[in-house]
Design an enzyme around this catalytic site. Structure first.
Site, mmCIF file in Angstrom:
data_model
loop_
_atom_site.group_PDB
_atom_site.id
_atom_site.type_symbol
_atom_site.label_atom_id
_atom_site.label_comp_id
_atom_site.label_asym_id
_atom_site.label_seq_id
_atom_site.Cartn_x
_atom_site.Cartn_y
_atom_site.Cartn_z
ATOM 1 N N HIS A 122 46.763 35.062 38.764
ATOM 2 C CA HIS A 122 45.915 35.586 40.060
ATOM 3 C C HIS A 122 44.620 35.583 39.415
ATOM 4 C CE1 HIS A 122 43.851 39.821 41.043
ATOM 5 N NE2 HIS A 122 44.982 39.745 41.636
ATOM 6 N N ASP A 199 48.001 38.529 30.847
ATOM 7 C CA ASP A 199 48.015 39.150 32.197
ATOM 8 C C ASP A 199 48.671 40.034 32.243
ATOM 9 O OD1 ASP A 199 47.231 40.265 34.407
ATOM 10 O OD2 ASP A 199 46.517 38.151 35.154
ATOM 11 N N GLN A 202 51.469 42.686 35.848
ATOM 12 C CA GLN A 202 52.577 42.860 36.871
ATOM 13 C C GLN A 202 53.909 43.120 36.427
ATOM 14 O OE1 GLN A 202 52.546 43.195 40.791
ATOM 15 N NE2 GLN A 202 50.752 42.597 41.072
ATOM 16 N N LYS A 225 48.612 49.846 39.224
ATOM 17 C CA LYS A 225 49.986 49.681 39.479
ATOM 18 C C LYS A 225 50.944 49.741 38.775
ATOM 19 C CE LYS A 225 47.556 44.873 40.155
ATOM 20 N NZ LYS A 225 47.521 44.948 41.507
ATOM 21 N N CYS A 363 45.619 36.961 46.461
ATOM 22 C CA CYS A 363 44.946 36.668 45.129
ATOM 23 C C CYS A 363 44.905 35.114 44.150
ATOM 24 C CB CYS A 363 43.912 37.519 44.457
ATOM 25 S SG CYS A 363 42.947 39.278 45.587
#
Ligand SMILES: Cc1ncc(COP(=O)(O)O)c(C=O)c1O
Length: 405
Positions: A122, A199, A202, A225, A363
């Protein structure tokens, strides 16, 4: 089994019509919906406990502080971190990556050193590193990917070298859904003494994360999220690393004492939380963690896997569809193209059916460049979605194809 009807009753926003159709919300990778338990936790904080944290001796401030610090403990438990000191509240994944870039990596970076990311990151895990490279003369290196949407690890041994100062890689790709083999990557990087940032934006809504088992140095995510409010997220960092890092932003709360001659910084994690934090957001994040743990994260993962498998099978069986991202290990995301139709038109026609999907580059423009496409249509699932909503996705595609036939 998850009781889906009971779960859906906890999400008031799901019970509405959009363009005269029942809302089907399949844009969870962009931002997920909030259960009443989260909404009430935030509302009750403002109704009953609202005050600034850490500084007041009065009762409301103590209650606000207890709730805020209680949320930190919940995040620690959620990630299985060793100590609350390792959990820093931030605005979200983006802010956390910038913090690590500037506070951890920048002080040790020399010209021609390297920062290693992957092709499927991302922008939040690309641009902060590019900015750091501009500031220092370091170079950005990229782990390539395959057409299926897996990382291509054939050159990893060369990419991880004595110039590499950090490996920063996504746990789950937001554009493709790929679950990356991060435990393996962390092991390989650590074998060369290279620290690793994951990261997890998600991943946390869908998978169990255990930072001690992974042995990652940093893990970052956003609350919005994972059914929590916007404007709150967390950075996990190993205490030994956070201890040695300089603060990122200066201000109130991150100090022990201030004079014009010298400022002594606060202990962890407050050293990294300058200014009044997002107290209500943190409390909401804690409530979201309680909610997910109440359902059981492995049950959530299994149920969403079933939704994704069903959606993938049904959509792949249709003519004129190209699925973007066909890795074996995936979570939540189904990105696709409909022959001859721009994804933005797909999104608009879906909206007319009450179905919310994402269209665009997500993104992750380098992923779009890799496939030579401007954008995709992306459906992304959460545990409150149903098999009937998978069918609504299929009907939406048919409708688009009819209109463009
Ligand atoms: C994989 C990934 N990383 C980072 C981010 C950035 O999250 P935020 O905008 O909440 O900081 C996102 C948001 O879409 C994401 O999907």
């Amino acid at each position: 089994m998850i009781d889906i009807q009971a779960v859906r009753n906890d999400f008031p926003i799901l019970h509405q019509n959009v363009n005269d159709h029942p809302l089907v919300y399949l844009d969870n990778a962009a931002s997920s919906q909030k259960p009443l338990q989260v909404i009430d936790a935030v509302a009750n904080y403002y109704k009953e406990d609202n005050a600034n944290v850490h500084r007041g001796v009065h009762r409301l401030s103590q209650r606000a502080t207890d709730a805020y610090e209680g949320a930190r403990s919940k995040v620690r438990g959620f990630l299985n971190a060793a100590s609350d000191k390792e959990i820093v509240f931030v605005r979200g994944a983006t802010e956390a990556v910038n913090l690590i870039a500037q506070s951890f990596v920048r002080p040790m970076l020399n010209k021609d050193d390297e920062i290693l990311i992957s092709h499927m990151e991302h922008h939040a895990n690309i641009v902060p590193w590019q900015m750091l490279c501009e500031q220092t003369g370091a170079k950005l290196k990229v782990i390539p990917m395959t057409m299926a949407g897996d990382l291509d690890l054939s050159t990893l041994d060369d990419l991880l070298n004595e110039r590499t100062k950090i490996l920063a890689v996504g746990h789950v790709s937001n554009a493709l859904g790929t679950v990356n083999p991060i435990k393996d990557l962390i092991k390989k990087a650590h074998a060369k003494d290279i620290p690793v940032l994951i990261d997890g934006a998600q991943a946390v809504p869908h998978l169990t994360v255990d930072v001690q088992d992974l042995d990652c140095d940093f893990y970052v995510f956003s609350g919005h999220k994972m059914f929590a409010p916007t404007g709150i997220g967390a950075l996990y960092g190993k205490q030994s690393l956070l201890d040695d890092m300089p603060p990122w932003q200066g201000g109130g709360d991150m100090i022990l004492s201030v004079s014009f001659e010298h400022t002594q910084y606060n202990e962890l994690p407050y050293k990294f939380e300058a200014g009044t934090p997002n107290i209500a957001g943190a409390i909401g994040l804690g409530a979201a963690i309680d909610y997910m743990q109440g359902l059981g994260i492995s049950k959530i993962a299994q149920y969403e896997h079933d939704l994704l498998v069903a959606a993938t099978e049904k959509v792949s069986a249709m003519d004129g569809i190209r699925i973007i991202g066909t890795a074996k290990e995936k979570a939540s995301v189904l990105s696709f193209m409909i022959d001859g139709v721009h994804p933005h038109d797909v999104g608009t026609i879906f909206d007319q059916q009450g179905v919310a999907i994402r269209t665009g580059h997500h993104c992750a423009q380098p992923v779009m460049q890799f496939y030579g496409i401007p954008a995709t249509a992306r459906a992304s699932f959460a545990f409150y979605n149903t098999m009937e909503e998978v069918d609504a996705l299929v009907s939406g595609i048919k409708k688009v194809q009819e209109l463009f036939a």
